[in-house]
Scaffold this motif. Structure first.
Motif, PDB file in Angstrom:
ATOM      1  N   SER A  96     -31.084  56.844  49.172  1.00 43.18           N
ATOM      2  CA  SER A  96     -32.247  56.948  50.064  1.00 43.18           C
ATOM      3  C   SER A  96     -32.164  58.202  50.925  1.00 43.18           C
ATOM      4  CB  SER A  96     -32.348  55.703  50.951  1.00 43.18           C
ATOM      5  OG  SER A  96     -32.538  54.533  50.168  1.00 43.18           O
ATOM      6  N   VAL A  97     -30.957  58.490  51.431  1.00 42.21           N
ATOM      7  CA  VAL A  97     -30.761  59.678  52.272  1.00 42.21           C
ATOM      8  C   VAL A  97     -31.046  60.942  51.468  1.00 42.21           C
ATOM      9  CG1 VAL A  97     -29.037  61.068  53.488  1.00 42.21           C
ATOM     10  CG2 VAL A  97     -29.149  58.604  53.876  1.00 42.21           C
ATOM     11  N   HIS A  98     -30.565  61.004  50.226  1.00 45.12           N
ATOM     12  CA  HIS A  98     -30.780  62.182  49.376  1.00 45.12           C
ATOM     13  C   HIS A  98     -32.270  62.407  49.121  1.00 45.12           C
ATOM     14  CE1 HIS A  98     -26.484  62.308  47.440  1.00 45.12           C
ATOM     15  NE2 HIS A  98     -26.481  62.542  48.744  1.00 45.12           N
ATOM     16  N   ILE A  99     -32.973  61.341  48.782  1.00 46.87           N
ATOM     17  CA  ILE A  99     -34.391  61.471  48.472  1.00 46.87           C
ATOM     18  C   ILE A  99     -35.177  61.875  49.717  1.00 46.87           C
ATOM     19  CG2 ILE A  99     -36.459  60.260  47.703  1.00 46.87           C
ATOM     20  CD1 ILE A  99     -34.451  60.918  45.463  1.00 46.87           C
ATOM     21  N   GLU A 100     -34.866  61.264  50.850  1.00 52.84           N
ATOM     22  CA  GLU A 100     -35.566  61.599  52.093  1.00 52.84           C
ATOM     23  C   GLU A 100     -35.324  63.049  52.492  1.00 52.84           C
ATOM     24  OE1 GLU A 100     -34.218  58.714  54.886  1.00 52.84           O
ATOM     25  OE2 GLU A 100     -35.282  57.038  53.900  1.00 52.84           O
ATOM     26  N   LYS A 101     -34.076  63.519  52.319  1.00 53.91           N
ATOM     27  CA  LYS A 101     -33.771  64.921  52.642  1.00 53.91           C
ATOM     28  C   LYS A 101     -34.520  65.865  51.711  1.00 53.91           C
ATOM     29  CE  LYS A 101     -30.048  68.320  53.069  1.00 53.91           C
ATOM     30  NZ  LYS A 101     -30.876  69.097  53.999  1.00 53.91           N
TER      31      LYS A 101
ATOM     32  N   GLU B  30     -37.326  65.292  50.171  1.00 54.11           N
ATOM     33  CA  GLU B  30     -38.749  65.247  50.547  1.00 54.11           C
ATOM     34  C   GLU B  30     -39.010  66.101  51.786  1.00 54.11           C
ATOM     35  OE1 GLU B  30     -40.312  60.913  48.886  1.00 54.11           O
ATOM     36  OE2 GLU B  30     -39.293  60.991  50.836  1.00 54.11           O
ATOM     37  N   ARG B  31     -38.093  66.048  52.768  1.00 52.97           N
ATOM     38  CA  ARG B  31     -38.263  66.878  53.970  1.00 52.97           C
ATOM     39  C   ARG B  31     -38.148  68.363  53.632  1.00 52.97           C
ATOM     40  NH1 ARG B  31     -34.677  63.189  56.323  1.00 52.97           N
ATOM     41  NH2 ARG B  31     -33.034  64.772  56.277  1.00 52.97           N
ATOM     42  N   ASP B  32     -37.148  68.712  52.812  1.00 52.71           N
ATOM     43  CA  ASP B  32     -36.942  70.117  52.454  1.00 52.71           C
ATOM     44  C   ASP B  32     -38.127  70.690  51.692  1.00 52.71           C
ATOM     45  OD1 ASP B  32     -34.491  69.984  53.671  1.00 52.71           O
ATOM     46  OD2 ASP B  32     -33.325  69.876  51.816  1.00 52.71           O
TER      47      ASP B  32
ATOM     48  N   LYS C 132     -44.172  64.236  49.286  1.00 50.20           N
ATOM     49  CA  LYS C 132     -43.751  62.869  49.026  1.00 50.20           C
ATOM     50  C   LYS C 132     -43.449  62.749  47.542  1.00 50.20           C
ATOM     51  CE  LYS C 132     -43.366  58.701  50.939  1.00 50.20           C
ATOM     52  NZ  LYS C 132     -42.460  58.465  52.090  1.00 50.20           N
TER      53      LYS C 132
ATOM     54  N   ARG D  92     -42.940  53.814  47.767  1.00 49.18           N
ATOM     55  CA  ARG D  92     -42.117  52.610  47.775  1.00 49.18           C
ATOM     56  C   ARG D  92     -42.997  51.361  47.888  1.00 49.18           C
ATOM     57  NH1 ARG D  92     -40.126  57.712  49.498  1.00 49.18           N
ATOM     58  NH2 ARG D  92     -37.855  57.644  49.727  1.00 49.18           N
TER      59      ARG D  92
END
Length: 273
Positions: free
Chosen positions: A32-37, A39-41, A45, A49
Motif C-alpha cells: 500500500s505504501v509503495h502504490i501510494e508513493k 501515485e503521489r510521485d 490515481k 479500491r
C-alpha cells in the motif's frame, strides 16, 4: 523507482494487494505504501479500491503498466549485454513464434543458428499470432514470427517467406476444423471459405495444431493448413490458390535488439523451401 514499479506491475497483474504481497514476499501495508508513493510521485490515481480487497486499474495504470513492462525488459537486456561484454554471462535471445512457424520452420534453423552464435542461449515461446504481437510489443520477446497480416502500432514487420495453403481431409466430409480466433491461420480459413462459397454444416474449433493434425488423421473433418504441415499418405489434400506471408516482427521500442542476430534468423528462414 524500480522497486515501486516492480510492486505496481505485480499488483496490476494480480489485481489484488494481498496476492501481490505474497508474490513479492513483503507485507500488505508495504504494498500500500509503495502504490501510494508512486501515485503521489506521478500525480495520478492508479487503482480504484473497493471492498473485499478488490481493486480496478485506471486508464493511467493501463498506460503505465505497458511502459513499465517495456522499461523492465529493456533494463534486463542492458544488464545481460553488459554481463556478456564482461565475459561473465551468456547472452539470452527470446523468440516468440506462432504454431506453424514454431512447429515446422524454427527447428530447421536451430543447428546453423547455434553454430553461428555459440554464446547465445535461445528461449522459444509458441503462441498464437495475437499473443506473439503482444509479447514483442511488451518486449517479452526480442523478435516474433507470425502468420497473421495484423498491423500493430509500434511493431515493424518484414516478410521472410510466402506460404502456400492446402486443404486436408476428404471432400465428402462436411465438418470443418478451425483454429481459434487470434491465430494466424483463422483469418485465412475464413477467407478461403468465403472465396469458395462454402458454408460448413458442422464446425469444430481447436486451439492447437497437434490436435487438429490428429483429428484430420482420424478423418474427423477438413481444414486449411500450411504446405509445411505433413499428413499420412491416406489423407486427401488439395492445393489452393491462397498464399500468405510469414513475417518477422520487432518492436520499435527495442533499442537493444541484436541486429546481426535478427538478420541471421531472417536469412536462415528465407532460405527454407
Amino acid at each position: 523507482m524500480f522497486q515501486l514499479l516492480e510492486t505496481f506491475t505485480t499488483v496490476y497483474e494480480e489485481q489484488n494487494f494481498t496476492k501481490a504481497a505474497k508474490k513479492l514476499y513483503i507485507s500488505q501495508p508495504t504494498i500500500s505504501v509503495h502504490i501510494e508513493k508512486l501515485e503521489r510521485d506521478l500525480g495520478v490515481k492508479l487503482f480504484i479500491r473497493s471492498g473485499n480487497n478488490r481493486i480496478a486499474p485506471t486508464k493511467a495504470a493501463d498506460f503505465l503498466y505497458e511502459k513499465a513492462k517495456q522499461m523492465k525488459n529493456n533494463w534486463s537486456n542492458v544488464l545481460s549485454e553488459l554481463s556478456r561484454l564482461d565475459g561473465t554471462l551468456r547472452k539470452k535471445f527470446k523468440i516468440a513464434a506462432s504454431q506453424t512457424i514454431g512447429d515446422f520452420l524454427l527447428p530447421q534453423i536451430l543447428k546453423p543458428l547455434k553454430i553461428q552464435f555459440p554464446y547465445v542461449d535461445f528461449n522459444f515461446f509458441i503462441e498464437n499470432s495475437n499473443r506473439v504481437f503482444h509479447s514483442v510489443h511488451m518486449l517479452d520477446a526480442d523478435i516474433g514470427l507470425v502468420e497473421s497480416p495484423e498491423i500493430v502500432p509500434g511493431v515493424k514487420r518484414e516478410i521472410f517467406m510466402w506460404d502456400e495453403m492446402v486443404v486436408f481431409g476428404a471432400a465428402e466430409n462436411k465438418t470443418w476444423i478451425y483454429r481459434e480466433k487470434g491465430s494466424g491461420i483463422r483469418d485465412y480459413m475464413d477467407q478461403y471459405l468465403l472465396m469458395e462459397n462454402i458454408q460448413p454444416e458442422e464446425k469444430m474449433i481447436m486451439n492447437h495444431n497437434a490436435m487438429i493434425h490428429q483429428a484430420i488423421e482420424l478423418g474427423l473433418g477438413r481444414t486449411l493448413q500450411s504446405k509445411f504441415v505433413t499428413h499420412s499418405k491416406h489423407v486427401p489434400q488439395e492445393k489452393t490458390s491462397l498464399n500468405r506471408p510469414f513475417y518477422l516482427i520487432t518492436s520499435e521500442q527495442n533499442r537493444n535488439l541484436d541486429l546481426d542476430l535478427k538478420e541471421s534468423i531472417f536469412k536462415l528462414l528465407a532460405e527454407l523451401k
